[in-house]
Design a protein around this motif. Structure first.
Motif, mmCIF file in Angstrom:
data_model
loop_
_atom_site.group_PDB
_atom_site.id
_atom_site.type_symbol
_atom_site.label_atom_id
_atom_site.label_comp_id
_atom_site.label_asym_id
_atom_site.label_seq_id
_atom_site.Cartn_x
_atom_site.Cartn_y
_atom_site.Cartn_z
ATOM 1 N N TRP A 152 26.457 14.886 -8.002
ATOM 2 C CA TRP A 152 26.818 15.445 -6.694
ATOM 3 C C TRP A 152 27.965 16.437 -6.829
ATOM 4 C CZ3 TRP A 152 26.751 11.849 -1.846
ATOM 5 C CH2 TRP A 152 25.451 11.397 -1.625
ATOM 6 N N LEU A 153 28.986 16.082 -7.592
ATOM 7 C CA LEU A 153 30.124 16.984 -7.768
ATOM 8 C C LEU A 153 29.682 18.280 -8.426
ATOM 9 C CD1 LEU A 153 32.883 14.448 -8.847
ATOM 10 C CD2 LEU A 153 32.562 15.508 -6.604
ATOM 11 N N ASN A 154 28.814 18.182 -9.412
ATOM 12 C CA ASN A 154 28.305 19.378 -10.081
ATOM 13 C C ASN A 154 27.493 20.245 -9.118
ATOM 14 O OD1 ASN A 154 27.722 21.145 -12.330
ATOM 15 N ND2 ASN A 154 25.672 20.264 -12.294
ATOM 16 N N ARG A 155 26.566 19.623 -8.408
ATOM 17 C CA ARG A 155 25.693 20.382 -7.500
ATOM 18 C C ARG A 155 26.457 20.984 -6.323
ATOM 19 N NH1 ARG A 155 21.659 16.150 -5.587
ATOM 20 N NH2 ARG A 155 21.155 17.775 -4.079
ATOM 21 N N PHE A 156 27.202 20.145 -5.618
ATOM 22 C CA PHE A 156 27.781 20.575 -4.350
ATOM 23 C C PHE A 156 29.130 21.266 -4.463
ATOM 24 C CE2 PHE A 156 25.203 16.738 -2.984
ATOM 25 C CZ PHE A 156 24.124 17.498 -2.579
ATOM 26 N N ILE A 157 29.911 20.919 -5.463
ATOM 27 C CA ILE A 157 31.227 21.540 -5.607
ATOM 28 C C ILE A 157 31.183 22.634 -6.681
ATOM 29 C CG2 ILE A 157 33.667 21.145 -6.137
ATOM 30 C CD1 ILE A 157 32.619 19.875 -3.444
ATOM 31 N N ASP A 158 30.791 22.257 -7.886
ATOM 32 C CA ASP A 158 30.796 23.243 -8.970
ATOM 33 C C ASP A 158 29.817 24.385 -8.732
ATOM 34 O OD1 ASP A 158 32.615 21.539 -10.163
ATOM 35 O OD2 ASP A 158 31.143 20.636 -11.506
ATOM 36 N N GLN A 159 28.587 24.058 -8.346
ATOM 37 C CA GLN A 159 27.544 25.079 -8.192
ATOM 38 C C GLN A 159 27.446 25.649 -6.779
ATOM 39 O OE1 GLN A 159 26.039 26.155 -10.970
ATOM 40 N NE2 GLN A 159 27.315 24.640 -12.023
ATOM 41 N N GLY A 160 28.027 24.981 -5.792
ATOM 42 C CA GLY A 160 28.009 25.489 -4.423
ATOM 43 C C GLY A 160 26.713 25.257 -3.671
ATOM 44 N N GLU A 161 25.911 24.286 -4.117
ATOM 45 C CA GLU A 161 24.668 23.977 -3.392
ATOM 46 C C GLU A 161 25.022 23.492 -1.983
ATOM 47 O OE1 GLU A 161 21.208 20.606 -3.678
ATOM 48 O OE2 GLU A 161 21.879 21.482 -5.567
ATOM 49 N N GLN A 162 24.251 23.948 -1.009
ATOM 50 C CA GLN A 162 24.524 23.555 0.368
ATOM 51 C C GLN A 162 24.296 22.061 0.548
ATOM 52 O OE1 GLN A 162 22.662 25.949 3.362
ATOM 53 N NE2 GLN A 162 23.303 24.624 5.022
ATOM 54 N N MET A 163 25.254 21.401 1.178
ATOM 55 C CA MET A 163 25.144 19.970 1.438
ATOM 56 C C MET A 163 24.423 19.746 2.757
ATOM 57 S SD MET A 163 28.887 18.626 0.280
ATOM 58 C CE MET A 163 29.861 20.129 0.366
#
Length: 147
Positions: free
Chosen positions: A89-100
């Motif tokens: 989750w941290l990688n997807r939503f914070i590091d990569q900026g994927e929309q939550m």
């Protein structure tokens, strides 16, 4: 609906002082991620644990060893409280900026989650107060959401 909603963490520093939208990203993403983590933890533990418990564990771990970085502390504390791994989750939503996307039942009984697709923007979520709340229920919601 922020134009910076998909910005990767590495790009926040570069644009932070140039854009109010980018300045808001760490705060807005942090708040949304906290709600998502709280909902997941409550579900994983049958309502026995929430993010308050994680923050207390993080505080205690920091007191024991102030050298722990915040991210590692969060990952470990969350897992120890029963929420499981959150590195993805941290990688997807914070590091990569994927929309939550917030779970539609996140505020059940208090707020109703609305979702729609807007041309040129994509998926948009908003909330409205659950219709027909009694005064007592409304007070309980304020307590729950204000915590």
């Amino acid at each position: 609906m922020s134009p910076a909603r998909h910005i990767a963490n590495r790009d926040v520093m570069a644009g932070f002082w140039r854009s109010k939208d980018v300045q808001a990203v760490p705060y807005q993403c942090g708040a949304i991620l906290a709600w998502m983590l709280d909902a997941r933890l409550r579900k994983q533990t049958g309502g026995q644990r929430d993010m308050h418990d994680v923050l207390l564990r993080m505080r205690d771990r920091s007191i024991e060893n102030p050298r722990h970085d915040v991210r590692t502390n969060l990952v470990r504390s969350y897992a120890e409280e029963g929420g499981g791994p959150i590195d993805d989750w941290l990688n997807r939503f914070i590091d990569q900026g994927e929309q939550m996307v917030l779970p539609v039942d996140l505020f059940s009984g208090c707020l109703k989650m609305l979702e729609e697709n807007k041309a040129g923007i994509g998926r948009v979520q908003s909330v409205m107060v659950e219709p027909g709340l009694s005064e007592r229920s409304a007070e309980a919601c304020v307590d729950r959401l204000g915590r």
